[in-house]
Structures are given as C-alpha cells and as structure tokens.
Enzyme design. Structure first.
Site, PDB file in Angstrom:
ATOM      1  N   GLU A  10      -4.722  -8.778  -0.762  1.00  0.00           N
ATOM      2  CA  GLU A  10      -5.557  -8.549   0.430  1.00  0.00           C
ATOM      3  C   GLU A  10      -7.011  -8.469  -0.018  1.00  0.00           C
ATOM      4  O   GLU A  10      -7.352  -7.608  -0.832  1.00  0.00           O
ATOM      5  CB  GLU A  10      -5.150  -7.268   1.172  1.00  0.00           C
ATOM      6  CG  GLU A  10      -3.792  -7.386   1.849  1.00  0.00           C
ATOM      7  CD  GLU A  10      -3.433  -6.197   2.726  1.00  0.00           C
ATOM      8  OE1 GLU A  10      -4.350  -5.560   3.295  1.00  0.00           O
ATOM      9  OE2 GLU A  10      -2.228  -5.909   2.826  1.00  0.00           O
ATOM     10  N   GLU A  17       0.850  -1.207   0.000  1.00  0.00           N
ATOM     11  CA  GLU A  17       0.000   0.000   0.000  1.00  0.00           C
ATOM     12  C   GLU A  17       0.882   1.253   0.000  1.00  0.00           C
ATOM     13  O   GLU A  17       0.773   2.121   0.870  1.00  0.00           O
ATOM     14  CB  GLU A  17      -0.994  -0.032   1.170  1.00  0.00           C
ATOM     15  CG  GLU A  17      -1.956  -1.196   1.056  1.00  0.00           C
ATOM     16  CD  GLU A  17      -3.191  -1.138   1.945  1.00  0.00           C
ATOM     17  OE1 GLU A  17      -3.268  -0.304   2.857  1.00  0.00           O
ATOM     18  OE2 GLU A  17      -4.116  -1.956   1.695  1.00  0.00           O
TER      19      GLU A  17
HETATM   20  O1  AHR Z   1      -5.174  -6.280   6.703  1.00  0.00           O
HETATM   21  C1  AHR Z   1      -5.089  -5.158   7.528  1.00  0.00           C
HETATM   22  C2  AHR Z   1      -4.455  -3.964   6.830  1.00  0.00           C
HETATM   23  O2  AHR Z   1      -5.252  -3.568   5.764  1.00  0.00           O
HETATM   24  C3  AHR Z   1      -3.108  -4.190   6.190  1.00  0.00           C
HETATM   25  O3  AHR Z   1      -2.062  -4.071   7.101  1.00  0.00           O
HETATM   26  C4  AHR Z   1      -3.036  -3.115   5.167  1.00  0.00           C
HETATM   27  O4  AHR Z   1      -2.238  -3.453   4.063  1.00  0.00           O
HETATM   28  C5  AHR Z   1      -4.492  -2.880   4.788  1.00  0.00           C
HETATM   29  O5  AHR Z   1      -4.822  -1.554   4.787  1.00  0.00           O
END
Ligand code: AHR
Length: 554
Positions: free
Chosen positions: A353, A218
């Site tokens: 994610e 991110e």
């Molecule tokens: O999964 C939790 C958080 O969500 C992670 O650390 C981040 O990459 C995302 O914003």
C-alpha cells in the site's frame, strides 16, 4: 490526537524549451531553465532485475472501487465482460499490470471468501467493513456487500488484464482452516476436492494457481491489533502445512506501518525462535506508507494534518513529495533490520500500500469514500515512488499502488458510463517499460530546489530517476519536481553508445491539472524523437514533469 490506526476505527464510528505560466497561488511564475545538471547511467553496474510485480495494483472492496469501479454487473448498460467494466480492462491491458491485491486492506480481515462463491443470486449480503464511513446517499452495494464480485470474478478480472492475483486472507475473524480451504478452492486440481467441484460448477474447472497469499493486513491495527510477537505466532500457525499442490506459494506477512522498526524486529525475532529455517517459508514482509501530513510540522493528527487533493500551493506540492520521498529510507531501514535475522535476505519487501492520502472533499463522485482526483502533483509523486522501487530491485519484490480505481492514488476514475485515465495512470503506462529490466546504477547530480516554507528556507532534491537495461534498449525515467523551472541536464551513458531515442514527457502548465470525465485528456504524455547519438546528449526536463527516455544502444 488522531492517528491512522484510530482513524480507521473512528471512520467506522463516526528536450525543448518550455515557457508556460504556472498556476501556483501566491507564486505565479514563468518557467525558467536551470542548467548544470548531469545524469550518468552506468551500464556496467547492474543493481538486479526489476520485478514486474513492483508495478502492481490494489483493489479493496471499499466504496466505489469494486462496485461501480471494476464491477458493473452483466446486465449493466455499461459495456462489460461478464460484469467487469470493459473500458477498464482495455486500459489496463496497455500497462502490463503484473499483479492485483484483493480484497483489502482492512476489508480483508472482515471478509469470508465463502460468501463470494457459488450461484450469484444465492450469495449473502453482508455489512461492509467501511459501511459507517459511507454517506447516506451512497449506493447500497457500498454499505452492504452483495458479494457479486468474489474470488471467481476477481480471478477472471486478473485473467482478462493479464495479472497475477494476490489474495489477502482474514486473520482477525476467520481461522487457519478457512485459510487453507480458500487455497484449496483456488488451487486444488480439477476434480480432486469438493471445493474444486464447486469452482468447476462456476465455470472454472482448472485451478486458479494463486501464488501470492497475504496473511492478514495491518495486523498491528485493523487486522487484529496484535503485537508483532502475537502476530508472528499466528502467522507461523497459519502457513504451516497449507497444501501447495506442487507449486510454490508465496506467503506475505503483514509488516510495519511506515517506520515501525519495532514491528519488523519483533516479528522476525519471534519467527526465528523456532529456528532460522522458518525464514524460508516467508516470501515477503508488507510495508505500508501513505503520504498524508501536509501540515508543515504543525501536527501529527491524522485528520488535521491532511491537505486538499486539488487546492494546494507550491509548498504543499513539495510537502507531499517530501512525505513520499521517505519511502527510500523506509526501504533501506527495514531492510537493515531484516538483515539482523535474515542476513541472506530470503525475505523481500512487499510495499503493498502506497500513495498520497488527502482529506475528503476531492472526489469525482461525491459519495465515493476515500476517492480523490489525482493531479499532476500525484503523477510526479508516483513517478518518484516507482523510481525509488526501481533503485532497490534486490529489496522490493512487489508494490501495490493504493488504489486502482475510484479511491486514493487511482489510475482510473469511473462512475456509471463515465471513465477517465488519471495522470497517475499515465505514469504507470510510461514506466511499464522498466518491468523485468536490469536496474542500473545511475548518478543524478543537480542542485537542490530551495523554497520558502513558512518563512524558513527549505530544500528538496532537483532531479532524480531510475534506469533499466533490456538487452540493447535503455529506459531512463526522470522526475523534475521543481514547480517553476525546467532543468537542462547532460545525459552521459557510460559503457555504451546511443544510436536512437525517444522522449516522452508528462507535464502541464498548471500544477493542479487533472483529468475528469468531461476533460479526460487534459494531462497526457507526449512522445517525440530524441536526437541521441554517441555517449552524451543534452535534455531539458520541464518544470513539474515526469519524463521517459528510451534509447537504442550499440
Ligand atoms: O487503502 C485504505 C486503507 O488504508 C486500507 O484498507 C488499510 O490497509 C490502510 O490503512
């Protein structure tokens, strides 16, 4: 208004007939059966090989994920294999876990891998990235990272469960040199470098051969607040002349958040300024998408828009699925933007994610930050998402469910000696059969579900899924998202005859049903034979269910 980017900052500052009564507040219903659906599997229209890596996992050093979830320590009373929770290893072996991403997430861009190697009792304690969001009674290991679970322990965990490691490097606060030294630590041949000797001293003379390397996480937010152009310049510098040790390294660039087309375009535009050849060195672009906004259009506020993990009505159910269903458009949309620069599609999407994200309050262990207890709703959500990935095998090279244990959409919950498999874990076990198969075009034709969304008519699709062929075995998974009605469908196989079959169904009479430490078996799949002969068969998919059909073809 608070968005996810601000939140992350603020969090640190501040086939039969089913008749069952369903527990849906305000809409207690009895299942009926809707007919007139059709599923056609086109065995001669392959889509591409379904990468086992889309059945990947994500384990961040965040609250109860690593410490208590995966790592209990060698001296623990909890049965363990060199400190790793044995029950987790045993369960994961059943689901063919292809790849695990570690150590984050946002944590990755604060982590110095050098803190997590060498003699365990000499490793430093460091403030965890997530420390300020921890409750005062949380375990010290959640606030101050004891570094007992570092690279060796993570790779050992992967070896035990039969997974490939995927390491995410720190771009925000370490250097490119630190990055290639981490590669050197993991991959340089036995006896070749000082770092190989350090690895050998820990009991690992042979290289770990880590293929997958994330360059930041991110990077548009917690990973450094870069513009896509700034990040592209960093990325290029980071991956230039990293030692490969005669093997392929697969570099994954930090990609867009949800529908940030501008990130995808800006990054690639900058990358190709140094020539199209640059594209060859990028394996994948990460895409993150969480389903969180259950406000029915009332707000975009990251905190106010969230719903509860356990208390929800049927509209919340559809709202969550609707938010998750955006995934398909995100995959095709980013793919389209990528084709502007990379028409041959050398670069794939890595959805590293994904999952639902609810407001705090639904934890199995109250001090576990970001933990939520997955219900049948999350199982249906997960089946739906994995089906989307299966339908795009040429685009999605990897996906990692966020997160493995004691966190968001977790497959497992654990605390001290307590452990359970969640409904999401069961979906992963059902869908494992798709791995490595040939994705097949499959046409689902079913009437939409209609429901009342705050006095306005709303719709959601009635039946969807995915199919894959494994030599003479066909695997078909089907999601019926309807909270109240089972769906009868005629299943037709074009181009082959069915000779045998089984049907596995995951459902429950209560859409809120979930497993817990006390009742670990409340939601679990059941398998029965399916009388599948010839070209078609009629199957009933229960309300609120995920189903898998495995058929022998002749
Ligand atoms: O999964 C939790 C958080 O969500 C992670 O650390 C981040 O990459 C995302 O914003």
């Amino acid at each position: 208004m608070i968005g996810r980017r601000d939140f992350l900052r603020n969090a640190l500052v501040g086939g039969g007939v089913f008749l069952a009564a369903r527990s849906i507040p305000g809409a207690l219903a009895v299942d009926s059966v809707s007919s007139s659906a059709r599923i056609e599997v086109l065995t001669d229209e392959p889509l591409g090989t379904i990468s086992p890596n889309i059945y990947g996992h994500f384990a961040e050093n965040l609250s109860g994920v690593v410490y208590d979830g995966i790592w209990v320590g060698e001296n623990s009373k909890v049965p363990n294999i060199k400190g790793i929770r044995k029950e987790l290893v045993d369960e994961m072996r059943k689901i063919k876990p292809s790849v695990v991403r570690f150590p984050g997430g946002c944590f990755a861009d604060s982590y110095d891998w050098k803190d997590g190697i060498g003699t365990a009792d000499k490793r430093p304690r460091r403030t965890n990235f997530w420390e300020e969001g921890e409750s005062p009674t949380a375990s010290a290991s959640h606030k101050y990272d004891p570094n007992q679970f570092g690279t060796n322990e993570f790779v050992h965990f992967c070896m035990l469960i039969g997974s490939e490691p995927y390491l995410a490097a720190n771009v925000r606060s370490l250097s490119a040199q630190d990055f290639y030294r981490w590669v050197e630590y993991c991959n340089s041949p036995a006896g070749s470098t000082t770092l190989a000797d350090v690895r050998a001293a820990a009991g690992y003379p042979e290289p770990f051969n880590v293929h997958y390397w994330g360059v930041g996480n991110e990077s548009w937010g917690c990973g450094g607040d870069f513009t896509p152009q700034e990040y592209a310049v960093e990325f290029r510098r980071w991956i230039t002349w990293v030692p490969h040790y005669h093997q392929d390294l697969s570099f994954i660039a930090s990609g867009p958040n949800v529908d940030d087309w501008n990130w995808t375009r800006g990054f690639l535009e900058e990358i190709v300024k140094k020539g199209k050849g640059q594209l060859r060195s990028i394996y994948g672009m990460a895409l993150h998408h969480y389903a969180w906004n259950l406000s029915r259009g009332a707000t975009q506020d990251w905190v106010k828009g969230k719903g509860d993990a356990l208390k929800f009505d049927s509209v919340d159910w559809y709202e969550l699925l609707r938010a998750g269903d955006r995934m398909e458009g995100l995959i095709t949309g980013h793919w389209q933007v990528m084709s502007e620069f990379d028409p041959e599609h050398r670069i794939k999407l890595v959805v590293d994610e994904w999952g639902p994200w609810y407001r705090p309050g639904g934890e199995a262990t109250p001090t576990n930050q970001l933990e939520q207890i997955p219900t049948l709703r999350d199982a249906v959500f997960s089946g739906m998402t994995l089906d989307i990935f299966n339908r795009h095998p040429e685009k999605v090279a990897m996906a990692n469910c966020a997160q493995l244990i004691n966190c968001l959409n977790s497959l497992y919950l654990a605390h001290e000696d307590k452990f359970c498999v969640t409904p999401v874990g069961h979906v992963f076990s059902m869908y494992a059969d798709h791995q490595g198969g040939q994705g097949l075009r499959t046409i689902f034709s079913a009437p939409d579900i209609t429901y009342d969304r705050d006095s306005k008519a709303a719709r959601f699709w009635g039946l969807r899924g995915s199919a894959s062929l494994h030599d003479k075995q066909l695997v078909l998974t089907v999601v019926n998202p309807d909270v109240a009605s089972a769906r009868e469908a005629e299943l037709a196989i074009r181009g082959a005859n069915m000779q045998s079959g089984t049907l596995t169904i995951l459902t429950h009479g209560d859409i809120h049903a979930h497993n817990s430490f006390e009742h670990g078996d409340l939601v679990r799949p059941e398998t029965k034979p399916l009388a599948a002969k010839g070209r078609s068969v009629t199957v009933t998919f229960p309300a609120a269910s995920v189903s898998k059909l495995v058929m022998g073809l002749g």
